[in-house]
Each structure stands twice: as structure tokens, then as C-alpha cells.
Design a protein around this motif. Structure first.
Motif, mmCIF file in Angstrom:
data_model
loop_
_atom_site.group_PDB
_atom_site.id
_atom_site.type_symbol
_atom_site.label_atom_id
_atom_site.label_comp_id
_atom_site.label_asym_id
_atom_site.label_seq_id
_atom_site.Cartn_x
_atom_site.Cartn_y
_atom_site.Cartn_z
ATOM 1 N N GLN A 21 0.840 -1.204 0.000
ATOM 2 C CA GLN A 21 0.000 0.000 0.000
ATOM 3 C C GLN A 21 0.867 1.243 0.000
ATOM 4 N N LEU A 22 0.526 2.182 -0.873
ATOM 5 C CA LEU A 22 1.160 3.497 -0.821
ATOM 6 C C LEU A 22 0.381 4.323 0.189
ATOM 7 N N THR A 23 1.027 4.653 1.294
ATOM 8 C CA THR A 23 0.312 5.339 2.364
ATOM 9 C C THR A 23 1.239 6.367 3.015
ATOM 10 N N LEU A 24 0.771 6.952 4.094
ATOM 11 C CA LEU A 24 1.554 7.967 4.797
ATOM 12 C C LEU A 24 1.809 7.518 6.222
ATOM 13 N N SER A 25 3.000 7.747 6.698
ATOM 14 C CA SER A 25 3.334 7.532 8.093
ATOM 15 C C SER A 25 3.829 8.864 8.637
ATOM 16 N N ASN A 26 3.017 9.474 9.476
ATOM 17 C CA ASN A 26 3.351 10.815 9.968
ATOM 18 C C ASN A 26 3.618 11.775 8.801
ATOM 19 N N ARG A 27 2.760 11.671 7.780
ATOM 20 C CA ARG A 27 2.802 12.487 6.564
ATOM 21 C C ARG A 27 3.981 12.138 5.660
ATOM 22 N N ARG A 28 4.759 11.142 6.020
ATOM 23 C CA ARG A 28 5.848 10.719 5.137
ATOM 24 C C ARG A 28 5.316 9.622 4.222
ATOM 25 N N PRO A 29 5.518 9.741 2.915
ATOM 26 C CA PRO A 29 5.068 8.671 2.027
ATOM 27 C C PRO A 29 5.881 7.393 2.253
ATOM 28 N N VAL A 30 5.159 6.283 2.363
ATOM 29 C CA VAL A 30 5.813 4.981 2.571
ATOM 30 C C VAL A 30 5.085 3.928 1.743
ATOM 31 N N LEU A 31 5.801 2.859 1.473
ATOM 32 C CA LEU A 31 5.204 1.665 0.889
ATOM 33 C C LEU A 31 5.088 0.641 1.999
ATOM 34 N N ALA A 32 3.855 0.232 2.301
ATOM 35 C CA ALA A 32 3.611 -0.651 3.445
ATOM 36 C C ALA A 32 3.560 -2.101 2.974
ATOM 37 N N PHE A 33 4.616 -2.832 3.300
ATOM 38 C CA PHE A 33 4.708 -4.244 2.909
ATOM 39 C C PHE A 33 4.124 -5.103 4.031
ATOM 40 N N ASP A 34 3.170 -5.945 3.668
ATOM 41 C CA ASP A 34 2.432 -6.777 4.601
ATOM 42 C C ASP A 34 3.338 -7.806 5.285
ATOM 43 N N ALA A 35 2.893 -8.259 6.457
ATOM 44 C CA ALA A 35 3.668 -9.232 7.229
ATOM 45 C C ALA A 35 3.345 -10.674 6.868
ATOM 46 N N THR A 108 12.619 0.105 18.266
ATOM 47 C CA THR A 108 11.487 1.026 18.395
ATOM 48 C C THR A 108 10.806 1.161 17.045
ATOM 49 N N ALA A 109 9.500 0.942 17.004
ATOM 50 C CA ALA A 109 8.763 1.108 15.760
ATOM 51 C C ALA A 109 8.894 2.556 15.295
ATOM 52 N N GLY A 110 9.129 2.730 13.989
ATOM 53 C CA GLY A 110 9.302 4.071 13.441
ATOM 54 C C GLY A 110 10.750 4.485 13.289
#
Lengths: 163, 95
Positions: A21-35, A108-110
Motif C-alpha cells: 500500500q502506498l500510504t503515509l506515516s506521519n505524513r511521510r510517504p511509505v510503501l507498506a509491505f504486509d507481514a 522502536t517502531a518508526g
């Protein structure tokens, strides 16, 4: 060692299914790869002038929720030279998979970590080739142990050569 | 009710990991196999204690409500204690 290409989430291309998923983490664009499901995305570019020698990929990532365990990434290169007989309408010609090491995630996550993948199989890429980079998380651990829970956020990818 | 199938336990495990990822909620010190073991344990506990829960219900509700209704009652009470926002998402409103 020289930086030859930098790929960001907004430049990513996606297959028809099983993509991050192309999403945002704290307004930073990220690609979220599933577990749990192996997911893949691509970047396309032209091999820049000066590209030479062994290639390495440096993937900058952070975990969404995990603070322990390991992750594994896989990269592939498809390089097409002027005059090659690859039918881009219907075919792909990725070289064999290059595996990362099974890498312990930050505590630490993040927090950011960087994974280096040596692109031993680089499809004989040469200057001016039209090429695609494929990046996957080996979520099912079929080739690289991947035990960390939750999404892996890719923030950016750097392609380096030996120059 | 029988315990969940292996596939359903994995579905729950996957769902939990995706839910926590969406919330950017740190899950400290556990790996995929730890989450799955917890799901297994929770399912086994629910299976082992089904009769006790049913007995604890007032007799009118026990004799008239369906199993899904009794299950939702338990799930709602637990969610209200620890995750009322999620319960609100299920019910639409908590007034």
C-alpha cells in the motif's frame, strides 16, 4: 561507490495484485509491505551514464509496529538493451532473485534502518538500458527468515555501483 | 462450538497484525509466531470455557439468545473495557 538512482514511494509501480500500500506515516510517504503476504513493487528508469561494476541496493525502512524479530527483502533487475527481443507488451525478463540477509528490526517502531542487498544477479545491466527494479518482502519467509509482525514501511531506495 | 480451524486462526493473526500496523501501534517484543501462539491460546481458552460462560448468563438470555448473540455480548463487553473506539466502529454509536 556512487549513488546512481534514488527511488521513492511516489515513483513506485505496482503489479495487478499483492502490492504494498502506498500510504503515509506521519505524513511521510511509505510503501507498506504486509507481514503475511509477499508483496512486490517496481521502479523503472534508464541506466545512467557512468554505471559500472557490482550493484548494491540500500533500502531505507521502518517498522509500523514491530520492535523485535527479523525481516527479509528480495530484489530483482530486468534490464533491456536497445535491440533486445523482449516483448514489453506481454513479457517480463527479470533476472534471478537477490536476497537480503535476515535483518533484525530496530527496537522502536518508526526508527529507521537500512538493508543492503548485493545485486549479484543484475541481468547484465549496462549504461542506457531500460531497466526495472523489483522489490519484495519475503513475508512468508520462504527464502529469508521474516519473523517481525506488522507492516514494513519502505521510505526510499538507493541504487549504488562500484565507481 | 469447535475451536477455530488452523486457517481461521491464521486469519485472525493476520488481521491483528494489519490492524496494529494501520494504527501505527507499537507491538513490543513479539514476533509473528508469538502473535499466532496467543491467538491459539485465546481460541483454546474460549473453547474450554464456553460452557462456563453460558452458565454465567441469566437463564432467560441463556435459553433464548443464539450462540452468535451470546458471543457478540461477550466480545462487546471485552471491547468496551479495552477498546471502546473499535466497539463504536462496530455498533456505529456508543450512547
Amino acid at each position: 561507490m556512487s549513488t546512481r538512482c534514488v527511488f521513492t514511494p511516489f515513483n513506485a509501480e505496482f503489479p495487478a495484485s499483492n502490492y504494498p500500500q502506498l500510504t503515509l506515516s506521519n505524513r511521510r510517504p511509505v510503501l507498506a509491505f504486509d507481514a503475511t503476504t509477499d508483496e512486490t513493487c517496481y521502479w523503472t528508469s534508464i541506466a545512467p551514464q557512468g554505471l559500472t561494476g557490482a550493484l548494491t541496493l540500500v533500502v531505507t525502512y521502518a517498522m509500523a509496529s514491530a520492535t523485535s524479530g527479523t525481516v527479509g527483502l528480495q530484489a530483482q533487475i530486468e534490464a533491456i538493451t536497445d535491440g533486445d527481443s523482449v516483448d514489453t507488451d506481454s513479457a517480463t525478463s527479470f533476472d534471478a532473485v537477490n536476497n537480503s540477509a535476515s535483518t533484525t528490526v530496530p527496537a522502536t517502531a518508526g526508527f529507521i534502518d537500512q538493508i543492503t542487498i548485493t545485486l549479484t544477479n543484475a541481468d547484465s545491466i549496462a549504461v542506457a538500458d531500460y531497466f526495472r527494479l523489483s522489490l519484495s518482502r519475503d513475508a512468508d519467509g520462504s527464502a529469508v527468515a521474516d519473523t517481525a509482525t506488522g507492516d514494513l514501511f519502505v521510505l526510499g531506495v538507493e541504487l549504488r555501483d562500484a565507481a | 462450538m469447535a475451536a477455530l480451524t488452523d486457517q481461521d486462526r491464521q486469519r485472525v493473526t493476520n488481521g491483528l497484525m494489519r490492524y496494529w500496523s494501520q494504527l501505527i501501534e507499537q507491538v513490543s517484543g513479539v514476533t509473528k509466531s508469538d502473535v499466532r501462539a496467543a491467538v491459539n491460546a485465546a481460541d483454546t481458552w474460549a473453547d474450554d470455557n464456553q460452557a462456563a460462560y453460558n452458565t454465567a448468563l441469566p437463564v432467560t438470555f441463556r435459553n433464548n439468545a443464539t450462540t452468535p448473540q451470546k458471543s457478540l455480548t461477550l466480545a462487546a463487553v471485552v471491547l468496551m473495557r479495552y477498546n471502546p473506539e473499535l466497539l463504536k466502529d462496530i455498533f456505529g454509536n456508543l450512547d
